[in-house]
Motif scaffolding. Structure first.
Motif, PDB file in Angstrom:
ATOM      1  N   MET A  84       0.799  -1.376  -0.124  1.00  0.00           N
ATOM      2  CA  MET A  84      -0.205   0.141  -0.085  1.00  0.00           C
ATOM      3  C   MET A  84       0.852   1.391   0.064  1.00  0.00           C
ATOM      4  N   PHE A  85       1.878   1.408   1.037  1.00  0.00           N
ATOM      5  CA  PHE A  85       2.842   2.489   1.085  1.00  0.00           C
ATOM      6  C   PHE A  85       3.682   2.665  -0.154  1.00  0.00           C
ATOM      7  N   GLU A  86       3.883   1.479  -0.828  1.00  0.00           N
ATOM      8  CA  GLU A  86       4.783   1.432  -1.974  1.00  0.00           C
ATOM      9  C   GLU A  86       3.942   2.072  -3.204  1.00  0.00           C
ATOM     10  N   ARG A  87       2.585   1.621  -3.271  1.00  0.00           N
ATOM     11  CA  ARG A  87       1.871   2.311  -4.498  1.00  0.00           C
ATOM     12  C   ARG A  87       1.636   3.803  -4.106  1.00  0.00           C
ATOM     13  N   PHE A  88       1.531   4.225  -2.837  1.00  0.00           N
ATOM     14  CA  PHE A  88       1.296   5.706  -2.606  1.00  0.00           C
ATOM     15  C   PHE A  88       2.661   6.519  -3.229  1.00  0.00           C
ATOM     16  N   LEU A  89       3.853   5.848  -3.112  1.00  0.00           N
ATOM     17  CA  LEU A  89       5.042   6.389  -3.318  1.00  0.00           C
ATOM     18  C   LEU A  89       5.026   6.547  -4.884  1.00  0.00           C
ATOM     19  N   ARG A  90       4.573   5.453  -5.465  1.00  0.00           N
ATOM     20  CA  ARG A  90       4.611   5.447  -6.969  1.00  0.00           C
ATOM     21  C   ARG A  90       3.734   6.518  -7.638  1.00  0.00           C
ATOM     22  N   ASN A  91       2.528   6.623  -6.932  1.00  0.00           N
ATOM     23  CA  ASN A  91       1.598   7.505  -7.306  1.00  0.00           C
ATOM     24  C   ASN A  91       2.410   9.050  -7.045  1.00  0.00           C
ATOM     25  N   ARG A  92       2.894   9.037  -5.915  1.00  0.00           N
ATOM     26  CA  ARG A  92       3.628  10.384  -5.876  1.00  0.00           C
ATOM     27  C   ARG A  92       4.735  10.849  -6.949  1.00  0.00           C
ATOM     28  N   GLU A  93       5.275   9.892  -6.978  1.00  0.00           N
ATOM     29  CA  GLU A  93       6.388   9.985  -8.216  1.00  0.00           C
ATOM     30  C   GLU A  93       5.874  10.263  -9.490  1.00  0.00           C
ATOM     31  N   ARG A  94       4.727   9.454  -9.700  1.00  0.00           N
ATOM     32  CA  ARG A  94       4.224   9.794 -10.992  1.00  0.00           C
ATOM     33  C   ARG A  94       3.680  11.233 -11.142  1.00  0.00           C
ATOM     34  N   LYS A  95       3.173  11.749 -10.228  1.00  0.00           N
ATOM     35  CA  LYS A  95       2.830  13.200 -10.431  1.00  0.00           C
ATOM     36  C   LYS A  95       3.682  14.217 -10.593  1.00  0.00           C
ATOM     37  N   LYS A  96       4.982  13.744 -10.378  1.00  0.00           N
ATOM     38  CA  LYS A  96       6.348  14.654 -10.839  1.00  0.00           C
ATOM     39  C   LYS A  96       6.712  14.360 -12.327  1.00  0.00           C
ATOM     40  N   LEU A  97       5.904  13.402 -13.035  1.00  0.00           N
ATOM     41  CA  LEU A  97       6.343  13.382 -14.586  1.00  0.00           C
ATOM     42  C   LEU A  97       5.883  14.635 -15.157  1.00  0.00           C
ATOM     43  N   THR A  98       6.842  15.224 -15.932  1.00  0.00           N
ATOM     44  CA  THR A  98       6.436  16.343 -16.813  1.00  0.00           C
ATOM     45  C   THR A  98       6.236  15.916 -18.115  1.00  0.00           C
ATOM     46  N   ASP A  99       6.318  14.829 -18.665  1.00  0.00           N
ATOM     47  CA  ASP A  99       5.905  14.509 -19.883  1.00  0.00           C
ATOM     48  C   ASP A  99       4.690  13.208 -19.729  1.00  0.00           C
ATOM     49  N   PRO A 100       3.736  13.371 -19.830  1.00  0.00           N
ATOM     50  CA  PRO A 100       2.819  12.140 -19.450  1.00  0.00           C
ATOM     51  C   PRO A 100       2.984  10.882 -20.396  1.00  0.00           C
ATOM     52  N   HIS A 101       3.546  11.300 -21.723  1.00  0.00           N
ATOM     53  CA  HIS A 101       3.909  10.105 -22.677  1.00  0.00           C
ATOM     54  C   HIS A 101       4.676   9.142 -21.979  1.00  0.00           C
ATOM     55  N   TYR A 102       5.201   9.262 -20.831  1.00  0.00           N
ATOM     56  CA  TYR A 102       6.217   8.381 -20.240  1.00  0.00           C
ATOM     57  C   TYR A 102       5.457   7.674 -19.009  1.00  0.00           C
ATOM     58  N   GLY A 103       3.959   7.908 -18.806  1.00  0.00           N
ATOM     59  CA  GLY A 103       3.231   7.209 -17.872  1.00  0.00           C
ATOM     60  C   GLY A 103       3.339   5.833 -17.830  1.00  0.00           C
ATOM     61  N   PHE A 104       3.787   5.082 -19.039  1.00  0.00           N
ATOM     62  CA  PHE A 104       3.840   3.808 -19.119  1.00  0.00           C
ATOM     63  C   PHE A 104       5.027   3.149 -18.362  1.00  0.00           C
ATOM     64  N   LEU A 105       5.775   3.946 -17.651  1.00  0.00           N
ATOM     65  CA  LEU A 105       6.838   3.373 -17.073  1.00  0.00           C
ATOM     66  C   LEU A 105       6.507   3.067 -15.563  1.00  0.00           C
ATOM     67  N   PHE A 106       5.357   3.481 -15.376  1.00  0.00           N
ATOM     68  CA  PHE A 106       4.572   3.022 -13.974  1.00  0.00           C
ATOM     69  C   PHE A 106       3.637   1.743 -14.085  1.00  0.00           C
ATOM     70  N   GLU A 107       3.527   1.459 -15.388  1.00  0.00           N
ATOM     71  CA  GLU A 107       2.696   0.152 -15.479  1.00  0.00           C
ATOM     72  C   GLU A 107       3.561  -0.901 -15.716  1.00  0.00           C
ATOM     73  N   GLU A 108       3.242  -1.748 -14.450  1.00  0.00           N
ATOM     74  CA  GLU A 108       4.077  -2.911 -14.339  1.00  0.00           C
ATOM     75  C   GLU A 108       3.747  -4.101 -15.138  1.00  0.00           C
ATOM     76  N   GLN A 109       4.869  -4.701 -15.649  1.00  0.00           N
ATOM     77  CA  GLN A 109       4.544  -5.994 -16.610  1.00  0.00           C
ATOM     78  C   GLN A 109       4.969  -7.322 -15.890  1.00  0.00           C
ATOM     79  N   PRO A 110       4.059  -7.751 -15.062  1.00  0.00           N
ATOM     80  CA  PRO A 110       4.490  -9.256 -14.456  1.00  0.00           C
ATOM     81  C   PRO A 110       5.050 -10.207 -15.461  1.00  0.00           C
ATOM     82  N   GLY A 111       6.191 -10.767 -14.999  1.00  0.00           N
ATOM     83  CA  GLY A 111       6.726 -12.128 -15.683  1.00  0.00           C
ATOM     84  C   GLY A 111       7.558 -11.627 -16.642  1.00  0.00           C
ATOM     85  N   GLU A 112       7.793 -10.214 -16.647  1.00  0.00           N
ATOM     86  CA  GLU A 112       9.065  -9.843 -17.752  1.00  0.00           C
ATOM     87  C   GLU A 112       9.884  -8.795 -16.975  1.00  0.00           C
TER      88      GLU A 112
END
Length: 202
Positions: A1-29
């Motif tokens: 839960m806390f890890e998700r909070f930190l990731r969401n906080r970091e995502r808000k600092k992203l200045t180019d929304p195109h790179y939002g995909f970096l926060f989408e985990e890809q399990p098994g890869e």
């Protein structure tokens, strides 16, 4: 839960929304990656090349690899040529480091990162990524030297010393060793080591 909070906080600092995909985990890869640089001092080092390869399940996908040469801003020292075999003429057609980082991010996506002393390579990418995008690499990270240490500690509980040099690790694991100090070869070497160590630690 806390890890998700930190990731969401970091995502808000992203200045180019195109790179939002970096926060989408890809399990098994996973992506094993490596940078060849001019120095081990992150502050002064320049990136010369970046190599990476994807891992899916229990397979290294050599056909899904990434390799770029980067044109350094400053003249190379002779010692760099000796270590990496990359001459100024090899790098004359290299791409700017910012473009190399952007291409790497597209390749990585949200996959977990794997490397050998990965902290250094991640720090090198973050050095250029933070000014460009406002964030550092948000991807989960696994260092094979840590996995190897854990495996050896289980094997030799009576001996606290573990040799973490890459050539020693390969000999101990009885893995073929591709020629090193090439960013792509090093990435493939580490990917193979990662899969074998995961198996040994089960």
């Amino acid at each position: 839960m806390f890890e998700r909070f930190l990731r969401n906080r970091e995502r808000k600092k992203l200045t180019d929304p195109h790179y939002g995909f970096l926060f989408e985990e890809q399990p098994g890869e996973w992506v094993s990656f490596d940078c060849e640089t001019t120095s081990l001092d992150v502050k002064e080092a320049e990136i010369l090349s970046i190599g990476a390869v994807k891992i899916r399940g229990n397979r290294v996908l050599a056909s899904e690899s990434f390799y770029v040469l980067v044109k350094p801003e400053n003249p190379m020292k002779a010692a760099n040529i000796t270590v990496h075999g990359l001459r100024p003429t090899d790098l004359s057609d290299g791409i700017p480091v910012e473009e190399a980082v952007r291409q790497l991010l597209e390749f990585i996506g949200g996959r977990e990162l794997v490397g050998y002393y990965l902290e250094y390579d991640v720090a090198m990418i973050n050095k250029f990524m933070k000014p460009m995008l406002g964030i550092k690499l948000p991807n989960k990270q696994t260092d094979v030297s840590s996995l190897f240490h854990r495996w050896q500690s289980k094997q030799n509980a009576h001996d606290s010393y573990v040799d973490l040099r890459m050539d020693s690790m390969f000999k101990k694991l009885r893995l073929p060793d591709l020629p090193r100090h090439n960013a792509l070869n090093d990435s493939i070497n580490v990917a193979l080591m990662y899969l074998l160590l995961k198996q040994r630690l089960k």
